[in-house]
Design a protein around this motif. Structure first.
Motif, PDB file in Angstrom:
ATOM      1  N   ALA A  78      57.337  40.898  39.085  1.00 39.29           N
ATOM      2  CA  ALA A  78      58.364  39.932  39.454  1.00 39.29           C
ATOM      3  C   ALA A  78      58.063  38.567  38.835  1.00 39.29           C
ATOM      4  CB  ALA A  78      58.435  39.805  40.976  1.00 39.29           C
ATOM      5  N   LYS A 101      68.183  33.642  41.353  1.00 42.54           N
ATOM      6  CA  LYS A 101      69.471  34.340  41.302  1.00 42.54           C
ATOM      7  C   LYS A 101      69.771  34.804  39.878  1.00 42.54           C
ATOM      8  CE  LYS A 101      71.749  32.131  45.254  1.00 42.54           C
ATOM      9  NZ  LYS A 101      72.813  31.195  45.685  1.00 42.54           N
ATOM     10  N   ARG A 104      67.535  37.831  38.994  1.00 43.48           N
ATOM     11  CA  ARG A 104      67.976  39.064  39.659  1.00 43.48           C
ATOM     12  C   ARG A 104      69.293  39.559  39.076  1.00 43.48           C
ATOM     13  NH1 ARG A 104      68.724  39.837  46.160  1.00 43.48           N
ATOM     14  NH2 ARG A 104      70.379  38.313  45.838  1.00 43.48           N
ATOM     15  N   GLY A 108      67.561  41.881  36.733  1.00 45.67           N
ATOM     16  CA  GLY A 108      67.173  42.755  37.842  1.00 45.67           C
ATOM     17  C   GLY A 108      65.758  42.529  38.307  1.00 45.67           C
ATOM     18  N   LYS A 109      65.224  41.322  38.066  1.00 41.46           N
ATOM     19  CA  LYS A 109      63.837  41.017  38.443  1.00 41.46           C
ATOM     20  C   LYS A 109      63.792  40.216  39.736  1.00 41.46           C
ATOM     21  CE  LYS A 109      60.616  40.285  35.495  1.00 41.46           C
ATOM     22  NZ  LYS A 109      59.721  39.704  34.469  1.00 41.46           N
ATOM     23  N   LYS A 110      62.837  40.574  40.575  1.00 41.17           N
ATOM     24  CA  LYS A 110      62.620  39.812  41.807  1.00 41.17           C
ATOM     25  C   LYS A 110      61.880  38.520  41.485  1.00 41.17           C
ATOM     26  CE  LYS A 110      60.335  43.249  43.477  1.00 41.17           C
ATOM     27  NZ  LYS A 110      59.501  44.092  44.378  1.00 41.17           N
ATOM     28  N   THR A 137      66.680  37.101  47.729  1.00 42.81           N
ATOM     29  CA  THR A 137      66.718  36.295  46.503  1.00 42.81           C
ATOM     30  C   THR A 137      65.307  35.884  46.104  1.00 42.81           C
ATOM     31  OG1 THR A 137      68.912  35.429  47.049  1.00 42.81           O
ATOM     32  CG2 THR A 137      67.624  34.179  45.446  1.00 42.81           C
TER      33      THR A 137
END
Length: 439
Positions: A78, A101, A104, A108-110, A137
């Motif tokens: 992440a 935001k 993500r 698609g990464k935290k 988030t």
């Protein structure tokens, strides 16, 4: 990152304090805290699997809160962002949330957000984070030296797992110091320093569970000590004492001086000298004695030497023992001082101690006598047929809730074990027992 940024980062890393340079990058390098990062523990599994949820690390300085955050940063896939609550404001958090935001939505990464000193955030700042923690988030990693149950928003707490870090054990500190002295890449290995064993023991003791304090002292010692004729830097006990600004106290926890000091502490409480008791307490604390060990000695003295002359002494000592474990140093020294001073000042009686000694001697040296029939248990089916409990007189049915009957076994009815003194509350106990015998 261009060449200049890279060079600047490299120089900053080289010039960073030893405690920062030596910080572990993987879990296997972390010393101590096995109660939360042992291989069978939740945090270890979550970090290794990169499945971390929001967490808050709580513990004293130098115990590894930031270290664990850095390990997470090195382990996770992440995005990792760090802010310090002492200097960050709402705009900083808004920027973090915006980037989280984007990461993500686009990749698609935290995003893991590490907030050091999270207790410094006020309620509105903590409230701002809440919806973004709740919807994923950001994954919050907070670090605080204060009890999070008092300092962190209850809603944030309910969405986080609290991990309490303990002060590092002495052997953990020694492991870290040895790594610092020998590590050629991150530590001081290139200086070829030699640390005397007693100096290593001293630093590990007086650091009081704070690895940063020990590392700062060893770095200062190596950087400021001239080389000896053999070309090496020798860190002696005297050098170590100077570097950590604590005088070496002649107090070896495994030697005669240790037992002499503990003995003097106990005898001062027994001898009703609170000044001497507090002095020896200070000597033990200064030398790094385990506060739990000291608390145990006070509890024993409260029962052995004060006893029923002041029953509150044991209550206070037991409460102090529990309190020092919850509070820790340095505040625990106040609690221990209060307990030691009270026990030393209390009226004294060893009657309870003598009573159990006499009773144990009788049990050890004589044949075990049967319990009188009228005192035997009568609460089971068939007891009546055996005559058990028959003839027992229920004390509460009689004036003063007392009735004369035999309690000791045959052959011991005239033996006296507990003989109250005329001191303190025990004088009242003695008078009450005399009153009952004369009724």
């Amino acid at each position: 990152m261009d060449l200049f940024d890279y060079m600047r980062e490299q120089n900053q890393e080289k010039e960073a304090p030893l405690a920062s340079r030596l910080r572990p990058s993987v879990l296997e390098e972390v010393a101590g805290q096995q109660h939360i990062i042992g291989k069978d523990k939740l945090l270890y599994r979550a970090i290794q699997a990169d499945k971390l949820s929001s967490v808050i690390f709580y513990g004293p300085p130098g115990t590894g809160k930031t270290t664990l955050a850095k390990v997470i940063a090195n382990t996770t896939s992440a995005e990792f962002t760090q802010i310090n609550a002492t200097s960050a404001g709402k705009k900083d958090m808004e920027e973090v949330v915006r980037q989280a935001k984007d990461s993500r939505g686009m990749y698609g990464k935290k995003t893991i957000l590490f907030i050091d000193e999270i207790h410094r955030f006020n309620k509105s700042q903590q409230d701002y984070l809440l919806p973004f923690v709740e919807d994923g988030t950001v994954i919050l990693v907070g670090a605080t030296t204060e009890n999070p149950y008092f300092e962190v928003n209850g809603a944030l707490l309910s969405r986080s797992v609290i991990f309490e870090l303990k002060p590092l054990e002495k052997e953990d500190i020694k492991t870290i110091l040895k790594r610092a002295v020998t590590d050629q890449e991150k530590g001081m290995g290139s200086f070829h320093a030699v640390v005397a064993e007693d100096a290593m023991e001293f630093l590990a003791d007086v650091a009081n569970g704070d690895a940063r304090a020990a590392l700062t002292a060893i770095e200062l010692g190596i950087l400021t000590t001239p080389r000896s004729d053999d070309g090496k830097i020798h860190i002696t006990l005297e050098v170590a004492s100077e570097c950590i600004q604590k005088r070496v106290v002649q107090y070896d926890k495994t030697g005669d001086n240790h037992y002499d000091t503990v003995s003097a502490f106990i005898k001062s409480m027994r001898g009703s000298d609170p000044d001497a008791a507090v002095y020896y307490l200070a000597k033990m604390l200064y030398a790094g004695e385990d506060i739990k060990f000291i608390a145990r000695r006070i509890m024993i003295c409260a029962s052995e030497d004060v006893g029923n002359a002041d029953p509150n002494a044991l209550v206070l000592a037991a409460s102090a023992a529990q309190a020092v474990e919850r509070v820790g140093m340095p505040e625990a020294q106040i609690i221990l001082s209060q307990a030691a001073a009270y026990v030393a000042s209390a009226p004294k009686s060893n009657a309870a101690c003598l009573a159990i000694s006499r009773a144990m001697e009788i049990v050890r040296t004589t044949k075990t006598a049967p319990v009188p029939v009228h005192l035997q248990d009568s609460h089971y089916r068939g007891a009546k047929k055996l005559g058990h409990g028959q003839g027992y007189l229920y004390a509460h049915d009689y004036p003063n809730h007392y009735v004369r009957q035999q309690y000791l076994p045959d052959g011991l009815t005239d033996v006296k074990f507990y003989e109250p003194t005329e001191n303190g509350y025990e004088k009242q106990i003695k008078a009450h027992l005399k009153f009952l015998k004369e009724t």
